[in-house]
Scaffold this motif. Structure first.
Motif, PDB file in Angstrom:
ATOM      1  N   LYS A  53      42.081  40.109  33.547  1.00 32.32           N
ATOM      2  CA  LYS A  53      43.145  39.659  34.464  1.00 32.32           C
ATOM      3  C   LYS A  53      42.673  40.152  35.945  1.00 32.32           C
ATOM      4  N   ARG A  54      43.038  41.361  36.587  1.00 32.38           N
ATOM      5  CA  ARG A  54      42.749  41.746  37.983  1.00 32.38           C
ATOM      6  C   ARG A  54      41.228  42.162  37.839  1.00 32.38           C
TER       7      ARG A  54
ATOM      8  N   THR B 149      40.813  34.494  30.346  1.00 34.70           N
ATOM      9  CA  THR B 149      40.926  35.175  31.709  1.00 34.70           C
ATOM     10  C   THR B 149      42.291  34.518  32.191  1.00 34.70           C
ATOM     11  N   ASP B 150      42.932  35.311  33.068  1.00 35.69           N
ATOM     12  CA  ASP B 150      44.193  34.807  33.621  1.00 35.69           C
ATOM     13  C   ASP B 150      44.242  35.456  34.905  1.00 35.69           C
ATOM     14  N   ASN B 151      43.899  34.828  35.986  1.00 33.31           N
ATOM     15  CA  ASN B 151      44.044  35.503  37.276  1.00 33.31           C
ATOM     16  C   ASN B 151      44.971  34.520  38.090  1.00 33.31           C
TER      17      ASN B 151
ATOM     18  N   TYR C 113      49.329  40.289  41.702  1.00 31.00           N
ATOM     19  CA  TYR C 113      49.465  40.444  40.034  1.00 31.00           C
ATOM     20  C   TYR C 113      50.904  41.041  39.697  1.00 31.00           C
TER      21      TYR C 113
END
Length: 390
Positions: A3-4, A247-249, A257
């Protein structure tokens, strides 16, 4: 899931061999043959950098490069954008606060620094936290505003390239053996990657239609931006058995976030449509890795045509040599008769025809500036080939 940011310890089994190779190259000032670029933008950047091939033996570097690429596609669904730079930071070197939105989806730092025995202060990767500090909050300082990630030996750090980041000034030794030593680069999406009997070209066509089908339903979520990559398990009959997010941004500019209903709804929509995809029948199960960028970019293929007056056979040989050295554009190429099948950074072809050089690539899941940068670089490279290669 990335994520981040994400940290991988003990990343490469041959890290000690890489560090030994570095030490051997720089320990004797009278015999050192590394050509360092002194990269200095006053009040912003000061460090030394070089290409890793100058420091590491060819076979060792090839193994690291392959390990990095395979790990990135398997775990975050993204690929490195060409070869990273090797950075050396000694006393006085610094990276001022900046973001790399135009360079990639994620930045990465692979450290060969002997962090536990370092003789300097500074050198961490500084990542600003989300949100704008409020003047109503008195005495806000330090790691309330940012996070410091130490550059531990054999550690791979990945982070959202949109995050404002930097490296605090090194204070300590000028000895290149005692500095902050790291490989630094960026990751971004590639064309869909297929593992298994499923035909890759047919699978890519399904994924591109999926991208186009998202255009209308995703329109209400215009504030959501970012990249989601995922691995689809595809059954032999073409149905999607499962979708695993790599991946998930996805964020909004306002929420970052933090939990956000609009982000959650956009995420659910993308995954729902992906789960209902139908691929062609194949002889067995397959895995397909794909990515979605929001807002959706221009979904037209990249097409470039450069006229030439040279001899095609000589141009073929010149292009082979240039692509072998073409790490600035990150090409991975297979020669197929009179054409070049490109696997990375996008699936596509480069052909030498009798009067022109033709390049065609899949629509990239890149922000417009990344697409423009790639097209400009390729235009320049093929233009020089047309003028001087034949």
């Amino acid at each position: 899931m990335m994520k981040r940011q994400h940290v991988v310890s003990d990343f490469f089994p041959e890290a000690e061999a890489m560090r030994t190779a570095y030490d051997g190259k720089v320990k004797n000032a009278y015999r050192q043959t590394v050509h360092w670029q002194y990269f200095c933008e006053p009040q912003m950047y000061t460090y030394l950098r070089t290409v890793p091939q100058q420091v590491f033996p060819e076979a060792l570097w090839a193994r690291f490069d392959q390990h990095l690429r395979q790990w990135c596609i398997d775990h975050v669904g993204l690929i490195p954008t060409g070869a990273p730079n090797l950075h050396l930071m000694v006393n006085g070197c610094t990276l001022g606060l900046h973001s790399d939105f135009h360079n990639g989806t994620c930045g990465f730092v692979y450290s060969l620094t002997r962090w536990q025995t370092r003789k300097f202060s500074g050198g961490e990767t500084l990542l600003m936290r989300d949100g704008v500090p409020s003047y109503k909050k008195h005495h806000v300082q330090g790691e309330v505003l940012y996070e410091l990630v130490p550059a531990q030996f054999n550690q791979l750090l990945l982070f959202d390239d949109r995050i404002v980041h930097g490296t605090p000034t090194i204070e300590g030794s000028m000895d290149p053996l005692e500095g902050r030593i790291a490989l630094v680069g960026h990751l971004r999406a590639t064309s869909p990657v297929v593992n298994g009997p499923l035909d890759a070209a047919a699978a890519r066509k399904v994924v591109f239609e999926f991208h186009r089908s998202l255009a209308e339903p995703i329109r209400p979520f215009k504030e959501v931006q970012g990249v989601m990559s995922f691995r689809m398990a595809v059954a032999a009959d073409g149905g999607v058995a499962s979708v695993d997010v790599l991946t998930d941004n996805f964020v909004t500019a306002q929420s970052g976030y933090e939990a956000n209903d609009e982000v959650a709804a956009a995420r659910a929509l993308v995954l729902d449509v992906a789960a209902r995809l139908r691929f062609p029948d194949a002889g067995g199960p397959s895995k397909v890795i794909a990515a979605v960028l929001l807002p959706l970019p221009d979904l037209w293929p990249i097409e470039i045509s450069i006229p030439h007056a040279g001899r095609p056979a000589r141009l073929q040989e010149s292009l082979k040599a240039q692509l072998k050295e073409g790490e600035a554009l990150g090409f991975r190429v297979d020669v197929q008769g009179d054409s070049f099948a490109v696997r990375e950074p996008l699936a596509g072809t480069i052909r030498i025809e009798s009067k022109r050089i033709v390049a065609s690539f899949d629509p990239p899941m890149w922000v417009p500036s990344q697409r423009e940068q790639f097209q400009a670089g390729l235009n320049e490279k093929l233009g020089m080939l047309a003028r001087y290669g034949g």
